[in-house]
Scaffold this active site. Structure first.
Site, PDB file in Angstrom:
ATOM      1  N   THR A  39       9.136  14.331   1.420  1.00 32.15           N
ATOM      2  CA  THR A  39       9.321  15.725   0.999  1.00 32.15           C
ATOM      3  C   THR A  39       9.640  16.658   2.156  1.00 32.15           C
ATOM      4  OG1 THR A  39       7.880  15.439  -0.893  1.00 32.15           O
ATOM      5  CG2 THR A  39       8.127  17.676  -0.097  1.00 32.15           C
ATOM      6  N   SER A  81       9.037   7.876   0.205  1.00 34.68           N
ATOM      7  CA  SER A  81       8.093   6.841   0.663  1.00 34.68           C
ATOM      8  C   SER A  81       7.679   5.876  -0.439  1.00 34.68           C
ATOM      9  CB  SER A  81       6.881   7.465   1.346  1.00 34.68           C
ATOM     10  OG  SER A  81       5.966   7.955   0.425  1.00 34.68           O
ATOM     11  N   SER A  82       8.026   6.154  -1.689  1.00 36.60           N
ATOM     12  CA  SER A  82       7.777   5.156  -2.746  1.00 36.60           C
ATOM     13  C   SER A  82       8.618   3.911  -2.489  1.00 36.60           C
ATOM     14  CB  SER A  82       8.127   5.714  -4.122  1.00 36.60           C
ATOM     15  OG  SER A  82       7.259   6.771  -4.419  1.00 36.60           O
ATOM     16  N   THR A 123       4.407  11.505   1.798  1.00 35.66           N
ATOM     17  CA  THR A 123       2.945  11.430   1.701  1.00 35.66           C
ATOM     18  C   THR A 123       2.472  10.317   0.770  1.00 35.66           C
ATOM     19  OG1 THR A 123       2.942  13.081  -0.064  1.00 35.66           O
ATOM     20  CG2 THR A 123       2.618  13.878   2.186  1.00 35.66           C
ATOM     21  N   ASP A 124       3.316   9.938  -0.211  1.00 37.03           N
ATOM     22  CA  ASP A 124       2.837   9.026  -1.257  1.00 37.03           C
ATOM     23  C   ASP A 124       2.303   7.699  -0.709  1.00 37.03           C
ATOM     24  OD1 ASP A 124       3.488  10.955  -3.069  1.00 37.03           O
ATOM     25  OD2 ASP A 124       5.338  10.001  -3.768  1.00 37.03           O
ATOM     26  N   THR A 149      -6.591   8.017   2.790  1.00 31.38           N
ATOM     27  CA  THR A 149      -6.121   7.827   1.420  1.00 31.38           C
ATOM     28  C   THR A 149      -5.546   9.158   0.968  1.00 31.38           C
ATOM     29  OG1 THR A 149      -7.930   6.298   0.970  1.00 31.38           O
ATOM     30  CG2 THR A 149      -6.900   7.272  -0.937  1.00 31.38           C
ATOM     31  N   ARG A 165     -10.890  -4.874  -6.688  1.00 29.90           N
ATOM     32  CA  ARG A 165     -11.585  -3.569  -6.689  1.00 29.90           C
ATOM     33  C   ARG A 165     -12.697  -3.605  -7.736  1.00 29.90           C
ATOM     34  NH1 ARG A 165      -8.539   1.180  -7.632  1.00 29.90           N
ATOM     35  NH2 ARG A 165      -9.977   2.240  -6.240  1.00 29.90           N
ATOM     36  N   THR A 193     -14.815  -1.641  -3.091  1.00 29.59           N
ATOM     37  CA  THR A 193     -15.323  -0.845  -4.209  1.00 29.59           C
ATOM     38  C   THR A 193     -14.264   0.104  -4.771  1.00 29.59           C
ATOM     39  OG1 THR A 193     -16.963   0.793  -4.898  1.00 29.59           O
ATOM     40  CG2 THR A 193     -16.341   0.822  -2.569  1.00 29.59           C
TER      41      THR A 193
HETATM   42  N1  ASP Z   1       7.729  11.455  -2.961  1.00 29.87           N
HETATM   43  C1  ASP Z   1       7.505  11.970  -1.639  1.00 29.87           C
HETATM   44  C2  ASP Z   1       7.350  10.792  -0.704  1.00 29.87           C
HETATM   45  O1  ASP Z   1       6.304  10.225  -0.594  1.00 29.87           O
HETATM   46  C3  ASP Z   1       6.295  12.817  -1.625  1.00 29.87           C
HETATM   47  C4  ASP Z   1       5.965  13.454  -0.316  1.00 29.87           C
HETATM   48  O2  ASP Z   1       6.546  13.244   0.720  1.00 29.87           O
HETATM   49  O3  ASP Z   1       5.017  14.253  -0.314  1.00 29.87           O
HETATM   50  O4  ASP Z   1       8.309  10.426  -0.068  1.00 29.87           O
END
Ligand code: ASP
Length: 347
Positions: free
Chosen positions: A18, A63-64, A94-95, A171, A251, A282
Site C-alpha cells: 500500500t 504482499s499477498s 502489511t498483509d 503479527t 494451532r 496456541t
Molecule cells: N494489500 C497490501 C499488501 O499487503 C496491504 C498493505 O500494504 O497494507 O501489499
C-alpha cells in the site's frame, strides 16, 4: 548514544504494498506505482545526513503475492550488498510482512546489521498517510549506531506506528488501524515518540565475530491447521496421510490442547511415525503451549508432537519451512524446534 553517525549508507528495498500504491481513477482500486514516484512524496529523506540508495522489485507486488522465492530474492539482495551498507530498510505490504520478517530472521544467519521492514496502511501520497512517518523512522533506526560505531538494532525488525519489534515476534492485528502490528510475546525493541527510545536489553547483542551466512531454500510442503469443535475425521485423516505433506503447524486450544478423540490421536501418531513434523502452537494471541498441563494436551505429547512454545504462527511456519529446506530429518528438526534460532521463542 549517537543515533545517526556521519554518512552511514542505507539501502532501501521496495517490494510493493500500500505504501507505494495509488488509486486508479477508473476502477477505484489501489495499484502500484514506481519507486521514484514514491520518493517524490518524501522530500524529507534528503534531510538525512545519510547516503540512501534504493532498489525495487520489478514489478512491485502486493504482499499477498509474496512467496518463498521473494524471500530468497531479498536474501540475495542483502547478502550481495552486505558490506556496502550499514543498514537495510524493506518497504513491504502489511498483509504478509510478519511472514517475511520471520522468514528473513532464519534465512539471514549471523546477521549483524539492521534489516527494518515497514509499510503503511494508507498510500504515501494520501493526505493522512502513515507511510512517511514509518519510512523516515525506519531509515533512522537502520542507521542508528552506538558511540563505538556498532549498530543499535542488528537484527530483522518490523517498525510500524511508533513501535520497533523483533520481526519474528510480530503479527498483523488490524486491517484498519494505523497501529496494525503487535509483538505479543516479546517486549518492544524501541519506541518512537518525541525521542527514539531504544530498549537495548531487548535487542540482540552485537557480535563482531558473526559472519552472515545466507540460506535460500525453504520447503513449503507444510500446512497450518487450526483446530475447531466439530472437525470431521475423514477430512483430517486424509490431510494427515497426504504423501507430499512434511509438516503441520497445529494451532490448538489454550495452552496446547486438542479434543480427546481416539481417531485424532491415532491420525497424529501415524503422521509423526511416518516422519511428518507436527508443531503445536496456541490459537491464543498471547501465551505459550504447555502440553503436560491437561490430559487433552498430554495425549498430544505422546503422539510425538513438538511444542512450538510461544511462537507466532508466522515464526513457527517459516522456521519449519527453513529447517525442512535445510534437509534436516525429523529428529534434528525436533531439536531445533526446542531451541531459539533467532529469538523467535521464549524457553
Ligand atoms: N494489500 C497490501 C499488501 O499487503 C496491504 C498493505 O500494504 O497494507 O501489499
Amino acid at each position: 548514544m549517537n543515533h545517526t553517525t556521519e554518512k552511514s549508507s542505507i539501502l532501501l528495498i521496495y517490494t510493493g504494498g500500500t505504501i507505494g500504491m495509488m488509486k486508479n481513477p477508473v476502477t477505484g482500486a489501489l495499484e502500484n506505482f514506481n519507486f521514484d514516484q514514491l520518493l517524490e512524496y518524501v522530500p524529507e529523506i534528503k534531510g538525512f545526513n545519510l547516503n540512501i540508495y534504493s532498489i525495487a522489485f520489478e514489478p512491485p507486488i502486493d504482499s499477498s503475492d509474496i512467496s518463498p522465492e521473494s524471500w530468497s530474492e531479498l536474501v540475495r539482495i542483502i547478502y550481495s550488498n552486505y558490506e556496502r551498507y550499514d543498514g537495510f530498510v524493506i518497504l513491504h505490504g502489511t498483509d504478509t510482512m510478519a511472514f517475511t520478517a520471520s522468514a528473513l530472521s532464519f534465512m539471514l544467519e549471523g546477521l549483524m546489521k539492521p534489516v527494518i521492514l515497514t509499510g503503511s496502511q494508507l498510500p504515501i501520497g494520501a493526505l493522512r498517510t502513515d507511510g512517511k512517518e514509518n519510512l523516515l523512522t525506519a531509515i533512522e533506526i537502520a542507521a542508528a549506531k552506538h558511540e563505538d560505531g556498532t549498530p543499535i538494532a542488528p537484527e530483522v525488525c518490523v517498525f510500524f506506528h511508533e513501535k520497533l519489534m523483533r520481526g519474528n515476534r510480530t503479527t498483523k492485528v488490524s486491517a484498519d488501524n494505523f497501529d496494525a502490528f503487535e509483538s505479543n510475546n516479546y517486549p518492544l525493541l524501541a519506541h518512537s515518540g518525541i525521542e527514539l527510545q531504544f530498549y537495548n536489553q531487548n535487542i540482540k547483542p552485537y557480535n563482531p565475530d558473526a559472519v552472515l551466512t545466507p540460506h535460500y531454500e525453504m520447503d513449503p510442503n507444510i500446512i497450518i491447521f487450526s483446530l475447531f469443535p466439530g472437525m470431521q475425521p475423514e477430512i483430517v485423516k486424509k490431510m494427515m496421510r497426504d504423501k507430499k505433506l512434511k509438516g503441520v503447524i497445529f494451532r490448538t486450544f489454550g495452552s496446547g490442547n486438542a479434543p480427546r478423540q481416539e481417531w485424532l490421536v491415532k491420525a497424529l501418531s501415524q503422521a509423526t511415525l511416518s516422519g511428518k513434523t507436527i508443531v503445536n502452537i496456541t490459537q491464543c494471541s498471547t501465551g505459550s503451549v504447555k502440553m503436560g498441563l491437561y490430559e487433552t494436551g498430554r495425549q498430544l505429547l505422546e503422539s510425538g508432537i513438538i511444542s512450538g512454545h510461544d511462537s507466532t504462527v508466522e515464526a513457527a511456519l517459516t522456521k519449519l519451512m527453513f529447517l525442512l529446506g535445510k534437509g534436516l530429518g525429523a529428529e534434528e528438526i525436533r531439536q531445533q524446534m526446542n531451541i531459539s534460532i533467532a529469538g523467535e521463542v521464549t524457553l
